[in-house]
Scaffold this motif. Structure first.
Motif, PDB file in Angstrom:
ATOM      1  N   GLY A   1      18.418  33.389 -22.965  1.00 45.54           N
ATOM      2  CA  GLY A   1      18.220  31.949 -23.004  1.00 45.54           C
ATOM      3  C   GLY A   1      17.415  31.457 -24.191  1.00 45.54           C
ATOM      4  N   GLY A   2      16.490  32.280 -24.694  1.00 44.98           N
ATOM      5  CA  GLY A   2      15.663  31.884 -25.831  1.00 44.98           C
ATOM      6  C   GLY A   2      16.443  31.671 -27.111  1.00 44.98           C
ATOM      7  N   LEU A   3      17.726  32.051 -27.126  1.00 46.95           N
ATOM      8  CA  LEU A   3      18.571  31.817 -28.292  1.00 46.95           C
ATOM      9  C   LEU A   3      19.025  30.368 -28.387  1.00 46.95           C
ATOM     10  CD1 LEU A   3      20.863  34.987 -28.038  1.00 46.95           C
ATOM     11  CD2 LEU A   3      18.877  34.674 -29.539  1.00 46.95           C
ATOM     12  N   PHE A   4      18.794  29.574 -27.355  1.00 46.70           N
ATOM     13  CA  PHE A   4      19.275  28.193 -27.304  1.00 46.70           C
ATOM     14  C   PHE A   4      18.106  27.211 -27.385  1.00 46.70           C
ATOM     15  CE2 PHE A   4      22.635  30.713 -25.594  1.00 46.70           C
ATOM     16  CZ  PHE A   4      23.810  30.052 -25.933  1.00 46.70           C
ATOM     17  N   ALA A   5      18.374  26.061 -27.998  1.00 49.21           N
ATOM     18  CA  ALA A   5      17.326  25.051 -28.177  1.00 49.21           C
ATOM     19  C   ALA A   5      16.869  24.472 -26.847  1.00 49.21           C
ATOM     20  CB  ALA A   5      17.825  23.936 -29.096  1.00 49.21           C
ATOM     21  N   HIS A   6      17.769  24.438 -25.859  1.00 47.33           N
ATOM     22  CA  HIS A   6      17.417  23.982 -24.513  1.00 47.33           C
ATOM     23  C   HIS A   6      17.597  25.149 -23.556  1.00 47.33           C
ATOM     24  CE1 HIS A   6      18.497  20.137 -26.539  1.00 47.33           C
ATOM     25  NE2 HIS A   6      17.464  19.687 -25.849  1.00 47.33           N
ATOM     26  N   THR A   7      16.494  25.603 -22.983  1.00 47.25           N
ATOM     27  CA  THR A   7      16.550  26.765 -22.101  1.00 47.25           C
ATOM     28  C   THR A   7      15.458  26.692 -21.052  1.00 47.25           C
ATOM     29  OG1 THR A   7      16.525  29.196 -21.984  1.00 47.25           O
ATOM     30  CG2 THR A   7      15.065  28.173 -23.604  1.00 47.25           C
ATOM     31  N   THR A   8      15.723  27.334 -19.925  1.00 45.15           N
ATOM     32  CA  THR A   8      14.705  27.489 -18.882  1.00 45.15           C
ATOM     33  C   THR A   8      14.035  28.853 -18.959  1.00 45.15           C
ATOM     34  OG1 THR A   8      16.281  28.416 -17.295  1.00 45.15           O
ATOM     35  CG2 THR A   8      16.060  26.018 -17.334  1.00 45.15           C
ATOM     36  N   ASN A   9      14.506  29.705 -19.864  1.00 45.29           N
ATOM     37  CA  ASN A   9      14.002  31.075 -19.975  1.00 45.29           C
ATOM     38  C   ASN A   9      12.740  31.157 -20.820  1.00 45.29           C
ATOM     39  OD1 ASN A   9      17.129  33.014 -20.163  1.00 45.29           O
ATOM     40  ND2 ASN A   9      16.376  31.616 -18.621  1.00 45.29           N
ATOM     41  N   PRO A  10      11.960  32.238 -20.662  1.00 47.60           N
ATOM     42  CA  PRO A  10      10.886  32.481 -21.627  1.00 47.60           C
ATOM     43  C   PRO A  10      11.475  32.549 -23.031  1.00 47.60           C
ATOM     44  CG  PRO A  10      10.726  33.990 -19.765  1.00 47.60           C
ATOM     45  CD  PRO A  10      12.046  33.290 -19.630  1.00 47.60           C
ATOM     46  N   LEU A  11      10.760  32.053 -24.021  1.00 48.48           N
ATOM     47  CA  LEU A  11      11.305  32.034 -25.377  1.00 48.48           C
ATOM     48  C   LEU A  11      11.475  33.437 -25.946  1.00 48.48           C
ATOM     49  CD1 LEU A  11       9.464  28.958 -26.927  1.00 48.48           C
ATOM     50  CD2 LEU A  11      11.587  29.076 -25.609  1.00 48.48           C
ATOM     51  N   SER A  12      10.852  34.416 -25.311  1.00 50.75           N
ATOM     52  CA  SER A  12      11.025  35.805 -25.741  1.00 50.75           C
ATOM     53  C   SER A  12      12.352  36.392 -25.277  1.00 50.75           C
ATOM     54  CB  SER A  12       9.878  36.660 -25.196  1.00 50.75           C
ATOM     55  OG  SER A  12       9.840  36.591 -23.775  1.00 50.75           O
ATOM     56  N   ALA A  13      13.082  35.678 -24.422  1.00 48.86           N
ATOM     57  CA  ALA A  13      14.362  36.189 -23.898  1.00 48.86           C
ATOM     58  C   ALA A  13      15.458  35.946 -24.920  1.00 48.86           C
ATOM     59  CB  ALA A  13      14.692  35.511 -22.563  1.00 48.86           C
ATOM     60  N   MET A  14      15.534  36.836 -25.901  1.00 40.26           N
ATOM     61  CA  MET A  14      16.496  36.669 -26.990  1.00 40.26           C
ATOM     62  C   MET A  14      17.466  37.847 -27.101  1.00 40.26           C
ATOM     63  SD  MET A  14      14.412  34.705 -30.018  1.00 40.26           S
ATOM     64  CE  MET A  14      13.174  35.978 -30.261  1.00 40.26           C
ATOM     65  N   GLY A  15      17.669  38.564 -25.999  1.00 37.29           N
ATOM     66  CA  GLY A  15      18.703  39.592 -25.979  1.00 37.29           C
ATOM     67  C   GLY A  15      18.365  40.875 -26.691  1.00 37.29           C
ATOM     68  N   GLY A  16      17.081  41.217 -26.780  1.00 37.86           N
ATOM     69  CA  GLY A  16      16.702  42.445 -27.477  1.00 37.86           C
ATOM     70  C   GLY A  16      17.369  43.685 -26.918  1.00 37.86           C
ATOM     71  N   GLY A  17      17.518  43.757 -25.604  1.00 37.71           N
ATOM     72  CA  GLY A  17      18.185  44.905 -24.999  1.00 37.71           C
ATOM     73  C   GLY A  17      19.641  44.999 -25.392  1.00 37.71           C
ATOM     74  N   LEU A  18      20.311  43.854 -25.537  1.00 35.07           N
ATOM     75  CA  LEU A  18      21.710  43.857 -25.966  1.00 35.07           C
ATOM     76  C   LEU A  18      21.834  44.364 -27.398  1.00 35.07           C
ATOM     77  CD1 LEU A  18      23.008  40.461 -24.519  1.00 35.07           C
ATOM     78  CD2 LEU A  18      23.423  42.764 -23.634  1.00 35.07           C
ATOM     79  N   ALA A  19      20.897  43.963 -28.258  1.00 34.58           N
ATOM     80  CA  ALA A  19      20.936  44.426 -29.647  1.00 34.58           C
ATOM     81  C   ALA A  19      20.771  45.940 -29.714  1.00 34.58           C
ATOM     82  CB  ALA A  19      19.837  43.735 -30.450  1.00 34.58           C
ATOM     83  N   VAL A  20      19.837  46.471 -28.950  1.00 34.88           N
ATOM     84  CA  VAL A  20      19.595  47.914 -28.916  1.00 34.88           C
ATOM     85  C   VAL A  20      20.826  48.650 -28.403  1.00 34.88           C
ATOM     86  CG1 VAL A  20      18.277  49.682 -27.692  1.00 34.88           C
ATOM     87  CG2 VAL A  20      17.080  47.755 -28.730  1.00 34.88           C
ATOM     88  N   ALA A  21      21.417  48.150 -27.325  1.00 41.76           N
ATOM     89  CA  ALA A  21      22.598  48.784 -26.748  1.00 41.76           C
ATOM     90  C   ALA A  21      23.782  48.713 -27.707  1.00 41.76           C
ATOM     91  CB  ALA A  21      22.947  48.120 -25.417  1.00 41.76           C
ATOM     92  N   ALA A  22      23.933  47.582 -28.385  1.00 45.58           N
ATOM     93  CA  ALA A  22      25.043  47.425 -29.324  1.00 45.58           C
ATOM     94  C   ALA A  22      24.946  48.425 -30.464  1.00 45.58           C
ATOM     95  CB  ALA A  22      25.062  45.994 -29.868  1.00 45.58           C
ATOM     96  N   ARG A  23      23.738  48.588 -31.018  1.00 46.54           N
ATOM     97  CA  ARG A  23      23.577  49.553 -32.110  1.00 46.54           C
ATOM     98  C   ARG A  23      23.799  50.983 -31.651  1.00 46.54           C
ATOM     99  NH1 ARG A  23      19.577  45.892 -33.885  1.00 46.54           N
ATOM    100  NH2 ARG A  23      17.921  47.010 -32.775  1.00 46.54           N
TER     101      ARG A  23
END
Length: 533
Positions: free
Chosen positions: A200-222
């Motif tokens: 959610g932190g990837l979007f300008a309007h979000t209810t998520n913590p701003l730290s929620a930017m998909g770090g786990g997805l990036a790690v898994a993708a690599r």
């Protein structure tokens, strides 16, 4: 030579998913990695709605599964829905055994209070302290984890990469530490479980913590994992629009208790829609978005339904409103859609295993098949709790691999020292782009433009690794959204407004495939990719 920690299991993330997995794995040795002090940035803390479980005499897990499948708009795996719904009552009992106290009715408190939320056919939402379920669950699990000898908690570490051995199996993780910013600590493990939350932190309007930017997805993708249905992002229709970032949430349970949606003319615009305010979230979010796009303001009106009872039944929302001088019992709450939950993620099987040997995923970072194209309300905490148990069962039966000294214990990260102002402007630009081009409504022109811009951000050497990862995940989401040439559930294309003829088609991507797709795309092309049923 054998490293003494190589037999440990590494759990990444300190929300309900990570804590539940770590506790379920006891007495196996576990290292729990969290990027901040435990409990501070977990999205679980913000969960207001509750946990869905068929506990009433007139309810049954099969009905819960049916509602889940219907909300999923053709992408939910029926077997997963049935299995999770069956597990729900036991998950509630497990939490109670760990000290979580749920709201009960009557003087004796013998029966759990069950709430109603959108697209549920029965009252089955279990709450703790009204709208503070996530906080109470998190507090209970943290207490349990801190007193469990088999769990070693390491705070202020962020996983940046996974290490795979010569056979391709994950054998540990590199973690950036705040103590030595230009170095990465390697933590060996016989298995890694990602429980890193959402995007959610990837979007300008979000209810998520701003730290929620998909770090786990990036790690898994690599690491080469297959990612599924990344385009499926749920926008909560009633985030409180008072200029805060992240946006406070007005829980769906308010509408379950009779609160209505009105525009600035006092019109109840959901009245003619099937289900009205309790229609599936994607339907309500689009209706609210349409009002705002037409220049209207939208409000959640609880004056008639709740009035003076508001503060008693929903103390958390009431406290949020009071901070901005809103009395929700007397004045409607301004709302708008905001990025809330990611249905897509690391593709897993029924045991939580990813497509990479030695890597599991649990909670919002995973795509288990439960949520499909539109998550049913209050199924998120439930999914994490159910799969935590199944992952633990799987790992307790898995053999322990050997660990080789050839794995380095330290490595240098790129020396990056961006100016704070540049870094902030880059993130602001990314979040604005995602809202505009990959938000509630999408089309090919916007998605293609987003892909090109995000590719440049991915390789920007003046940005931190974390910001480049945010661009990478955003790029993957935009690629996936381009693949799905239809409108289904939370994914709505203005250039493809209808459902595709065949239901149940998933978008599956690896990082390499996404890069190939992007290379073949230009401003006039519609992205295409293989589709796997």
């Amino acid at each position: 030579m054998c490293n003494p920690d190589s037999g440990r299991i590494l759990v990444v993330g300190g929300g309900v998913a990570g804590l539940a997995v770590a506790l379920r794995l006891s007495p196996l040795p576990v290292t729990l990695i969290v990027a901040a002090p435990l409990g501070r940035e977990a999205a679980t803390l913000l969960a207001q709605g509750g946990i869905a479980a068929a506990l009433a005499d007139d309810d049954h897990p099969s009905l819960h599964a049916r509602d889940t499948i219907q909300a999923g708009a053709g992408l939910t795996d029926a077997r997963v829905a049935e299995r999770v719904a069956d597990a729900a009552p036991a998950c509630i009992a497990w939490l109670e055994a760990h000290g979580v106290r749920f709201d009960r009715s009557g003087d004796t408190g013998s029966a759990l209070l069950l709430g109603l939320e959108a697209a549920h056919s029965h009252r089955r939402i279990v709450h703790a302290a009204g709208d503070q379920t996530g906080q109470r669950v998190l507090e209970g699990l943290i207490r349990a984890a801190r007193t469990t000898p088999s769990i070693k908690i390491r705070e202020n570490l962020r996983v940046t990469d996974l290490l795979r051995d010569d056979e391709g199996r994950v054998s540990g993780a590199f973690c950036a530490t705040t103590e030595v910013p230009d170095r990465s600590i390697f933590i060996p493990a016989r298995a890694v479980i990602l429980a890193t939350g959402g995007i959610g932190g990837l979007f300008a309007h979000t209810t998520n913590p701003l730290s929620a930017m998909g770090g786990g997805l990036a790690v898994a993708a690599r690491a080469g994992a297959v990612l599924r249905d990344l385009e499926m992002i749920q926008f909560h229709p009633t985030a409180i629009a008072v200029g805060l970032d992240p946006m406070p949430l007005a829980t769906e349970a308010l509408r379950g208790e009779g609160a209505t949606l009105i525009n600035d003319s006092g019109e109840r615009f959901m009245e003619a829609v099937p289900g009205a305010e309790l229609a599936p979230r994607d339907v309500v979010a689009r209706a609210v978005f349409a009002q705002i796009a037409a220049g209207r303001s939208v409000y959640l009106d609880a004056r008639e339904a709740l009035g003076s009872r508001f503060c008693t039944l929903f103390p958390g929302v009431a406290a949020l409103c009071r901070k901005t001088d809103i009395d929700p019992g007397r004045r409607p709450i301004p709302v708008r859609p905001a990025a809330h939950y990611h249905m897509g993620g690391v593709m897993t099987d029924h045991r939580g295993r990813s497509t990479v040997e030695g890597l599991w995923a649990c909670g919002e970072v995973a795509s288990t098949g439960l949520h499909g194209a539109n998550r049913l309300a209050s199924n998120s905490l439930l999914e994490a709790l159910a799969f935590a148990d199944w992952i633990a069962v799987d790992l307790k039966g898995s053999p322990q691999p050997t660990w080789s000294r050839s794995s380095s214990t330290l490595r240098s990260l790129p020396q990056v020292s961006p100016r704070a102002s540049d870094e902030g402007s880059t993130l602001h630009a990314l979040r604005t782009l995602m809202d505009r081009d990959v938000g509630v409504l999408r089309d090919a022109a916007g998605l293609n433009s987003a892909v090109r811009t995000l590719q440049a951000m991915m390789v920007d050497e003046t940005a931190t690794t974390e910001r480049r990862d945010a661009a990478l995940v955003s790029f993957l989401i935009a690629i996936a959204a381009g693949q799905r040439q239809e409108s289904r559930g939370a994914h709505q294309r203005t250039d493809f407004p209808d459902l595709a003829p065949r239901p149940g088609q998933h978008t599956e991507l690896t990082l390499d495939e996404a890069l190939i797709l992007a290379a073949k795309t230009d401003a006039a092309a519609v992205l295409t990719a293989r589709r796997v049923a």
